[in-house]
Every structure is written in structure tokens, then in C-alpha cells.
Design a protein around this motif. Sequence first.
Motif, PDB file in Angstrom:
ATOM      1  N   ALA A  78       0.826  -1.213   0.000  1.00 11.55           N
ATOM      2  CA  ALA A  78       0.000   0.000   0.000  1.00 11.55           C
ATOM      3  C   ALA A  78       0.857   1.258   0.000  1.00 11.55           C
ATOM      4  O   ALA A  78       0.380   2.342  -0.301  1.00 11.55           O
ATOM      5  CB  ALA A  78      -0.939  -0.004   1.200  1.00 11.55           C
ATOM      6  N   ASN A  79       2.123   1.148   0.342  1.00 13.38           N
ATOM      7  CA  ASN A  79       3.027   2.291   0.416  1.00 13.38           C
ATOM      8  C   ASN A  79       3.502   2.662  -0.990  1.00 13.38           C
ATOM      9  O   ASN A  79       4.328   1.977  -1.578  1.00 13.38           O
ATOM     10  CB  ASN A  79       4.211   1.945   1.317  1.00 13.38           C
ATOM     11  N   GLN A  80       2.976   3.768  -1.526  1.00 14.28           N
ATOM     12  CA  GLN A  80       3.328   4.186  -2.873  1.00 14.28           C
ATOM     13  C   GLN A  80       4.778   4.651  -2.991  1.00 14.28           C
ATOM     14  O   GLN A  80       5.303   4.755  -4.103  1.00 14.28           O
ATOM     15  CB  GLN A  80       2.393   5.317  -3.319  1.00 14.28           C
ATOM     16  N   ALA A  81       5.410   4.947  -1.856  1.00  7.57           N
ATOM     17  CA  ALA A  81       6.817   5.339  -1.897  1.00  7.57           C
ATOM     18  C   ALA A  81       7.686   4.223  -2.458  1.00  7.57           C
ATOM     19  O   ALA A  81       8.784   4.463  -2.956  1.00  7.57           O
ATOM     20  CB  ALA A  81       7.304   5.730  -0.498  1.00  7.57           C
ATOM     21  N   LEU A  82       7.172   2.977  -2.401  1.00  8.13           N
ATOM     22  CA  LEU A  82       7.914   1.825  -2.914  1.00  8.13           C
ATOM     23  C   LEU A  82       7.560   1.500  -4.354  1.00  8.13           C
ATOM     24  O   LEU A  82       8.269   0.730  -5.000  1.00  8.13           O
ATOM     25  CB  LEU A  82       7.640   0.600  -2.035  1.00  8.13           C
ATOM     26  N   THR A  83       6.454   2.077  -4.848  1.00 13.57           N
ATOM     27  CA  THR A  83       5.969   1.656  -6.165  1.00 13.57           C
ATOM     28  C   THR A  83       5.733   2.795  -7.153  1.00 13.57           C
ATOM     29  O   THR A  83       5.713   2.560  -8.356  1.00 13.57           O
ATOM     30  CB  THR A  83       4.644   0.887  -5.997  1.00 13.57           C
ATOM     31  N   ASP A  84       5.533   4.015  -6.669  1.00 14.07           N
ATOM     32  CA  ASP A  84       5.166   5.134  -7.544  1.00 14.07           C
ATOM     33  C   ASP A  84       6.264   6.200  -7.514  1.00 14.07           C
ATOM     34  O   ASP A  84       6.278   7.085  -6.656  1.00 14.07           O
ATOM     35  CB  ASP A  84       3.829   5.725  -7.102  1.00 14.07           C
ATOM     36  N   THR A  85       7.183   6.120  -8.464  1.00 13.95           N
ATOM     37  CA  THR A  85       8.320   7.042  -8.496  1.00 13.95           C
ATOM     38  C   THR A  85       7.878   8.476  -8.765  1.00 13.95           C
ATOM     39  O   THR A  85       8.380   9.426  -8.136  1.00 13.95           O
ATOM     40  CB  THR A  85       9.323   6.600  -9.574  1.00 13.95           C
ATOM     41  N   ALA A  86       6.928   8.650  -9.673  1.00 14.72           N
ATOM     42  CA  ALA A  86       6.480  10.002 -10.034  1.00 14.72           C
ATOM     43  C   ALA A  86       5.840  10.712  -8.840  1.00 14.72           C
ATOM     44  O   ALA A  86       6.130  11.885  -8.566  1.00 14.72           O
ATOM     45  CB  ALA A  86       5.509   9.935 -11.202  1.00 14.72           C
ATOM     46  N   ALA A  87       4.961  10.007  -8.119  1.00 11.69           N
ATOM     47  CA  ALA A  87       4.305  10.604  -6.953  1.00 11.69           C
ATOM     48  C   ALA A  87       5.311  10.906  -5.851  1.00 11.69           C
ATOM     49  O   ALA A  87       5.225  11.935  -5.166  1.00 11.69           O
ATOM     50  CB  ALA A  87       3.215   9.671  -6.436  1.00 11.69           C
ATOM     51  N   THR A  88       6.282  10.017  -5.678  1.00 11.22           N
ATOM     52  CA  THR A  88       7.316  10.228  -4.662  1.00 11.22           C
ATOM     53  C   THR A  88       8.165  11.446  -4.992  1.00 11.22           C
ATOM     54  O   THR A  88       8.471  12.266  -4.110  1.00 11.22           O
ATOM     55  CB  THR A  88       8.207   8.969  -4.556  1.00 11.22           C
ATOM     56  N   ASP A  89       8.537  11.590  -6.254  1.00 13.64           N
ATOM     57  CA  ASP A  89       9.329  12.756  -6.669  1.00 13.64           C
ATOM     58  C   ASP A  89       8.545  14.051  -6.472  1.00 13.64           C
ATOM     59  O   ASP A  89       9.115  15.085  -6.088  1.00 13.64           O
ATOM     60  CB  ASP A  89       9.744  12.618  -8.138  1.00 13.64           C
ATOM     61  N   ARG A  90       7.235  14.003  -6.715  1.00 12.84           N
ATOM     62  CA  ARG A  90       6.403  15.196  -6.582  1.00 12.84           C
ATOM     63  C   ARG A  90       6.350  15.670  -5.127  1.00 12.84           C
ATOM     64  O   ARG A  90       6.543  16.857  -4.834  1.00 12.84           O
ATOM     65  CB  ARG A  90       4.988  14.909  -7.096  1.00 12.84           C
ATOM     66  N   VAL A  91       6.070  14.752  -4.208  1.00  9.76           N
ATOM     67  CA  VAL A  91       5.983  15.162  -2.807  1.00  9.76           C
ATOM     68  C   VAL A  91       7.347  15.599  -2.281  1.00  9.76           C
ATOM     69  O   VAL A  91       7.451  16.556  -1.504  1.00  9.76           O
ATOM     70  CB  VAL A  91       5.377  14.032  -1.937  1.00  9.76           C
ATOM     71  N   THR A  92       8.409  14.931  -2.709  1.00 10.12           N
ATOM     72  CA  THR A  92       9.758  15.329  -2.279  1.00 10.12           C
ATOM     73  C   THR A  92      10.088  16.740  -2.757  1.00 10.12           C
ATOM     74  O   THR A  92      10.621  17.561  -1.985  1.00 10.12           O
ATOM     75  CB  THR A  92      10.807  14.339  -2.820  1.00 10.12           C
ATOM     76  N   GLY A  93       9.751  17.039  -4.013  1.00 13.23           N
ATOM     77  CA  GLY A  93      10.028  18.364  -4.553  1.00 13.23           C
ATOM     78  C   GLY A  93       9.227  19.448  -3.864  1.00 13.23           C
ATOM     79  O   GLY A  93       9.771  20.520  -3.511  1.00 13.23           O
ATOM     80  N   ASP A  94       7.920  19.208  -3.647  1.00 13.68           N
ATOM     81  CA  ASP A  94       7.072  20.210  -3.007  1.00 13.68           C
ATOM     82  C   ASP A  94       7.517  20.489  -1.574  1.00 13.68           C
ATOM     83  O   ASP A  94       7.586  21.659  -1.139  1.00 13.68           O
ATOM     84  CB  ASP A  94       5.609  19.745  -3.004  1.00 13.68           C
ATOM     85  N   VAL A  95       7.802  19.452  -0.821  1.00 11.18           N
ATOM     86  CA  VAL A  95       8.195  19.624   0.581  1.00 11.18           C
ATOM     87  C   VAL A  95       9.569  20.302   0.679  1.00 11.18           C
ATOM     88  O   VAL A  95       9.766  21.202   1.506  1.00 11.18           O
ATOM     89  CB  VAL A  95       8.194  18.268   1.316  1.00 11.18           C
ATOM     90  N   SER A  96      10.514  19.894  -0.162  1.00 15.17           N
ATOM     91  CA  SER A  96      11.846  20.511  -0.130  1.00 15.17           C
ATOM     92  C   SER A  96      11.770  22.001  -0.459  1.00 15.17           C
ATOM     93  O   SER A  96      12.407  22.834   0.198  1.00 15.17           O
ATOM     94  CB  SER A  96      12.772  19.801  -1.128  1.00 15.17           C
ATOM     95  N   SER A  97      10.978  22.356  -1.461  1.00 17.54           N
ATOM     96  CA  SER A  97      10.817  23.763  -1.843  1.00 17.54           C
ATOM     97  C   SER A  97      10.161  24.560  -0.721  1.00 17.54           C
ATOM     98  O   SER A  97      10.574  25.695  -0.420  1.00 17.54           O
ATOM     99  CB  SER A  97       9.978  23.859  -3.118  1.00 17.54           C
ATOM    100  N   ALA A  98       9.149  23.969  -0.078  1.00 14.58           N
ATOM    101  CA  ALA A  98       8.459  24.664   1.013  1.00 14.58           C
ATOM    102  C   ALA A  98       9.391  24.923   2.188  1.00 14.58           C
ATOM    103  O   ALA A  98       9.405  26.029   2.754  1.00 14.58           O
ATOM    104  CB  ALA A  98       7.255  23.832   1.462  1.00 14.58           C
ATOM    105  N   LEU A  99      10.189  23.938   2.570  1.00 15.49           N
ATOM    106  CA  LEU A  99      11.104  24.110   3.696  1.00 15.49           C
ATOM    107  C   LEU A  99      12.154  25.183   3.399  1.00 15.49           C
ATOM    108  O   LEU A  99      12.483  26.008   4.261  1.00 15.49           O
ATOM    109  CB  LEU A  99      11.786  22.785   4.027  1.00 15.49           C
ATOM    110  N   ALA A 100      12.689  25.153   2.186  1.00 18.10           N
ATOM    111  CA  ALA A 100      13.689  26.154   1.811  1.00 18.10           C
ATOM    112  C   ALA A 100      13.093  27.562   1.837  1.00 18.10           C
ATOM    113  O   ALA A 100      13.778  28.536   2.191  1.00 18.10           O
ATOM    114  CB  ALA A 100      14.248  25.838   0.425  1.00 18.10           C
ATOM    115  N   THR A 101      11.812  27.693   1.506  1.00 18.66           N
ATOM    116  CA  THR A 101      11.163  29.005   1.471  1.00 18.66           C
ATOM    117  C   THR A 101      10.844  29.534   2.860  1.00 18.66           C
ATOM    118  O   THR A 101      11.177  30.680   3.203  1.00 18.66           O
ATOM    119  CB  THR A 101       9.859  28.929   0.642  1.00 18.66           C
ATOM    120  N   VAL A 102      10.191  28.727   3.685  1.00 19.52           N
ATOM    121  CA  VAL A 102       9.732  29.218   4.995  1.00 19.52           C
ATOM    122  C   VAL A 102      10.872  29.346   6.001  1.00 19.52           C
ATOM    123  O   VAL A 102      10.728  30.063   7.003  1.00 19.52           O
ATOM    124  CB  VAL A 102       8.616  28.326   5.571  1.00 19.52           C
TER     125      VAL A 102
END
Length: 207
Positions: A78-102
Motif C-alpha cells: 500500500a506504500n506508494q513510496a515503494l511503487t510510484d516514483t512520479a508521486a514520490t518525486d512530486r511530494v519530495t520536490g514540493d516539501v523541499s521547496s516549502a522548507l527552503a522558502t519558509v
Amino acid sequence: MEKRSDEAPTATEAAGPTGEGDSTAEGAPPEDGAPGASPGTGARWRRVLAGVLVVLLIAAGTGLFVRGRQIRDTPATANQALTDTAATDRVTGDVSSALATVFSYAPGTTTATKASAQHLLAGAALKQYAALFGQVEKQAADQKLTLTTNVVRAGVTRLTGDSAHLLVFLDQVYEREGKAATTAAAQLSITAHQQDGVWQIVDITSR
């Protein structure tokens, strides 16, 4: 020699007399065509055995189906982090950008940083950030403080639907007017939630 009536019978005697050539055990179903066999006895046994085999095959098939569903429904699959590369890259990019900004600001940019946090953070994370940022604004103005945050590494540990958990490593550079810059490392556990196609940080825990 006369046998005493009170002696126990031997194993052979207890089994009873046997006739040579008598190969059919008492109680066993006689074969078709054998003396004493009723017509169709063998056919009935074959039907019974066939019925038992059908039941066993159905039971085995049901067991395999249930086991397959259990394997498909395990937390690991059920963990998409193991199966869905595109979704994993999306959340990683959004969270990294948010942390760098705030977590990056300068004496003249704190208002813009605070406004960005309203869109990038939510829930407990936004409340924590709002409670602390008042002190940050004062320090940035009084000490001419500049903070630059860079995400060194971010990994998604769990991704299910609209919820994600990440482990993030940061490098933060502090600069005060007239003083040398200092660098500090930070490690955060992040919980993010997807809202309108954008991942927002809802919880931040320092590790």
C-alpha cells in the motif's frame, strides 16, 4: 498338551482363523465382480472419491485467493513510496521547496516569508511556525540576521493517497551583519498532506 482355559490367547489366536487365499479384509468394500459384491459398489466409491477431490480443490483455490488478497493488501504494497516514483518525486520536490522558502529570510523579506508560509504550511505546522516567527522577525531586524536553508537530502518513508511522511536533512547558513557566517545541520521528520494538487506541510518534528 491340554491348554488351560485361563491362559490369555496369543496375538494369532486373537486375530481369528484365516483362510489361505482370502485376501479381502472384513469390512472392506468388495470389488465389482468379486463374490458377494453388490452391483455398482465400485462406482459408488469412485463417485465419493471424486466428490472429495472436488471439495479439496475448491478449498485450496479459495485459500490461494484469500492469501493473494492478503499479500496485495499488506502495508508494504500500500506504500506508494515503494511503487510510484512520479508521486514520490512530486511530494519530495514540493516539501523541499516549502522548507527552503519558509526557513529562509533576510531583514527585509520576513513579511514575504510569513505570507508564503500561509500557503505552504497547514495544521499544527502552521500554528508552530506562526508562534515562533514573531521572535524571528524581531531578531532579523535587530541583528540584521539572514538565514538561508538548503535541503541536502529528502526521502519519503511512507506515501499513501494524500498523506506522506518524509525524513529531511537540511543545511542552514546564518549570517549576521559584520560577523562570519555559520552553518548548522538539521534533521526533520515531516508529515505532508496533498491539497488541491499541492503538498502542504502539516507537521514538523526535529530529530
